[in-house]
Write a protein that holds these residues in place. Structure first.
Motif, PDB file in Angstrom:
ATOM      1  N   THR A 277      77.497  69.933  40.365  1.00 36.36           N
ATOM      2  CA  THR A 277      77.029  69.260  39.137  1.00 36.36           C
ATOM      3  C   THR A 277      75.827  69.995  38.542  1.00 36.36           C
TER       4      THR A 277
ATOM      5  N   SER B 114      72.278  69.248  37.087  1.00 34.30           N
ATOM      6  CA  SER B 114      71.392  68.123  37.392  1.00 34.30           C
ATOM      7  C   SER B 114      71.002  67.353  36.136  1.00 34.30           C
TER       8      SER B 114
ATOM      9  N   GLY C 138      70.672  77.560  44.579  1.00 35.67           N
ATOM     10  CA  GLY C 138      71.666  76.703  43.931  1.00 35.67           C
ATOM     11  C   GLY C 138      71.668  76.909  42.429  1.00 35.67           C
TER      12      GLY C 138
ATOM     13  N   SER D  71      75.142  75.908  37.286  1.00 37.60           N
ATOM     14  CA  SER D  71      75.455  76.291  35.907  1.00 37.60           C
ATOM     15  C   SER D  71      74.546  77.390  35.366  1.00 37.60           C
TER      16      SER D  71
ATOM     17  N   GLU E  60      73.395  81.564  44.562  1.00 34.42           N
ATOM     18  CA  GLU E  60      74.469  80.565  44.480  1.00 34.42           C
ATOM     19  C   GLU E  60      75.561  80.946  45.481  1.00 34.42           C
TER      20      GLU E  60
ATOM     21  N   ASP F 270      74.136  82.800  50.779  1.00 33.02           N
ATOM     22  CA  ASP F 270      73.561  81.600  51.385  1.00 33.02           C
ATOM     23  C   ASP F 270      72.062  81.563  51.110  1.00 33.02           C
ATOM     24  N   GLY F 271      71.681  80.664  50.210  1.00 33.68           N
ATOM     25  CA  GLY F 271      70.282  80.573  49.794  1.00 33.68           C
ATOM     26  C   GLY F 271      69.327  80.129  50.885  1.00 33.68           C
TER      27      GLY F 271
ATOM     28  N   SER G  13      67.869  73.307  44.497  1.00 38.17           N
ATOM     29  CA  SER G  13      68.645  72.330  43.707  1.00 38.17           C
ATOM     30  C   SER G  13      69.773  71.696  44.495  1.00 38.17           C
TER      31      SER G  13
ATOM     32  N   ILE H 223      74.554  73.771  51.633  1.00 43.46           N
ATOM     33  CA  ILE H 223      75.492  74.122  52.703  1.00 43.46           C
ATOM     34  C   ILE H 223      75.122  75.491  53.237  1.00 43.46           C
TER      35      ILE H 223
HETATM   36  N1  SAH Z   1      70.421  73.648  39.115  1.00 45.81           N
HETATM   37  C1  SAH Z   1      71.853  73.604  39.107  1.00 45.81           C
HETATM   38  C2  SAH Z   1      72.291  72.668  40.195  1.00 45.81           C
HETATM   39  C3  SAH Z   1      73.652  72.930  40.663  1.00 45.81           C
HETATM   40  S1  SAH Z   1      74.169  71.876  41.983  1.00 45.81           S
HETATM   41  C4  SAH Z   1      72.333  73.117  37.751  1.00 45.81           C
HETATM   42  O1  SAH Z   1      71.624  72.310  37.157  1.00 45.81           O
HETATM   43  O2  SAH Z   1      73.409  73.516  37.312  1.00 45.81           O
HETATM   44  C5  SAH Z   1      73.602  72.760  43.388  1.00 45.81           C
HETATM   45  C6  SAH Z   1      74.206  74.113  43.618  1.00 45.81           C
HETATM   46  O3  SAH Z   1      73.777  74.552  44.910  1.00 45.81           O
HETATM   47  C7  SAH Z   1      75.739  74.128  43.669  1.00 45.81           C
HETATM   48  O4  SAH Z   1      76.211  75.030  42.691  1.00 45.81           O
HETATM   49  C8  SAH Z   1      76.063  74.630  45.089  1.00 45.81           C
HETATM   50  O5  SAH Z   1      77.194  75.477  45.145  1.00 45.81           O
HETATM   51  C9  SAH Z   1      74.782  75.369  45.454  1.00 45.81           C
HETATM   52  N2  SAH Z   1      74.539  75.530  46.889  1.00 45.81           N
HETATM   53  C10 SAH Z   1      74.751  74.652  47.899  1.00 45.81           C
HETATM   54  N3  SAH Z   1      74.365  75.190  49.075  1.00 45.81           N
HETATM   55  C11 SAH Z   1      73.921  76.451  48.796  1.00 45.81           C
HETATM   56  C12 SAH Z   1      73.398  77.510  49.588  1.00 45.81           C
HETATM   57  N4  SAH Z   1      73.253  77.425  50.918  1.00 45.81           N
HETATM   58  N5  SAH Z   1      73.031  78.653  48.961  1.00 45.81           N
HETATM   59  C13 SAH Z   1      73.164  78.804  47.617  1.00 45.81           C
HETATM   60  N6  SAH Z   1      73.653  77.830  46.813  1.00 45.81           N
HETATM   61  C14 SAH Z   1      74.028  76.677  47.403  1.00 45.81           C
END
Ligand code: SAH
Length: 212
Positions: free
Chosen positions: A61, A63, A87, A90, A108, A135-136, A152, A208
């Protein structure tokens, strides 16, 4: 004639942000400027400025604007800061960070989302953003230390690697908790130790990690 999206952004900033106590003029200005409708799927553009998150594909999503504003305000960003975002989703928050700071590194885990975000950010002319796929929770050691880190997605606990990539005096904002119940944590590195304060209750998609 005024662009209808400009009017929608003004309404969003006044009724969702100012009315709920967001006061940082740089954050409010950035949220007036960034065209949020460019970051949502075409079928949801009419809802781009509403007071809730929206689906962006891959079960993720964009946010809610208010939560984004609270997170950005808490970080007290300056135009010389280098920031890390976990994260990208978008790319909306990435664009706001690009307006507020000097350099934005964003990670991402979904390759398709990362690629779409890169395309939109480039089309809008943001040259100070770097979107990585991965992996963030591991951060980006090669570009650390960061002045600020914005996460995020919701973590069960604060990833230690991200803390280690904050400079002295650096700030982090991150939702921490279970799937249903999370709280924003604001962290400042003081004398090499994280000082934590608890902020709003929130609901984010999970962070994740591929490296547990
Ligand atoms: N700030 C973004 C939020 C997207 S939702 C917006 O407003 O569009 C959170 C995002 O975190 C998702 O796209 C998901 O794929 C990503 N995410 C989840 N775990 C992650 C990780 N370990 N490393 C990088 N991105 C991750």
């Amino acid at each position: 004639m005024t662009d209808p999206t400009t009017a929608a952004r003004h309404l969003m900033v006044d009724s969702q942000l100012r009315a709920r106590g967001v006061t940082d003029p740089r954050v409010l200005d950035a949220m007036l400027r960034v065209p949020r409708h460019e970051f949502v799927p075409a079928s949801l553009r009419a809802e781009a400025y509403e007071d809730h998150p929206l689906p962006i594909g891959d079960d993720q999503t964009i946010s809610q604007p208010y939560v984004v504003a609270v997170m950005l305000e808490s970080l007290q960003l300056s135009p010389t800061d280098t920031v890390l975002e976990i994260g990208t989703g978008s790319g909306y928050v990435t664009a706001l960070l690009a307006e507020l700071t000097a350099q934005v590194f964003s990670i991402e885990r979904h390759p398709a989302l990362a690629s779409e975000a890169r395309t939109v950010l480039a089309a809008l002319g943001y040259a100070n953003v770097h979107v990585f796929t991965g992996d963030g929770t591991l951060g980006l050691a090669a570009h650390a230390p960061f002045d600020a880190v914005l996460v995020s997605a919701a973590a069960l606990s604060v990833p230690p690697t991200l803390l280690s990539q904050l400079r002295e005096g650096g700030r982090m904002v991150i939702p921490v908790g279970s799937l249903d119940s999370q709280q924003l944590q604001f962290i400042r590195m003081i004398n090499g130790q994280p000082a934590v304060s608890l902020r709003d209750s929130v609901r984010f998609v999970p962070l994740i990690s591929d490296h547990d």
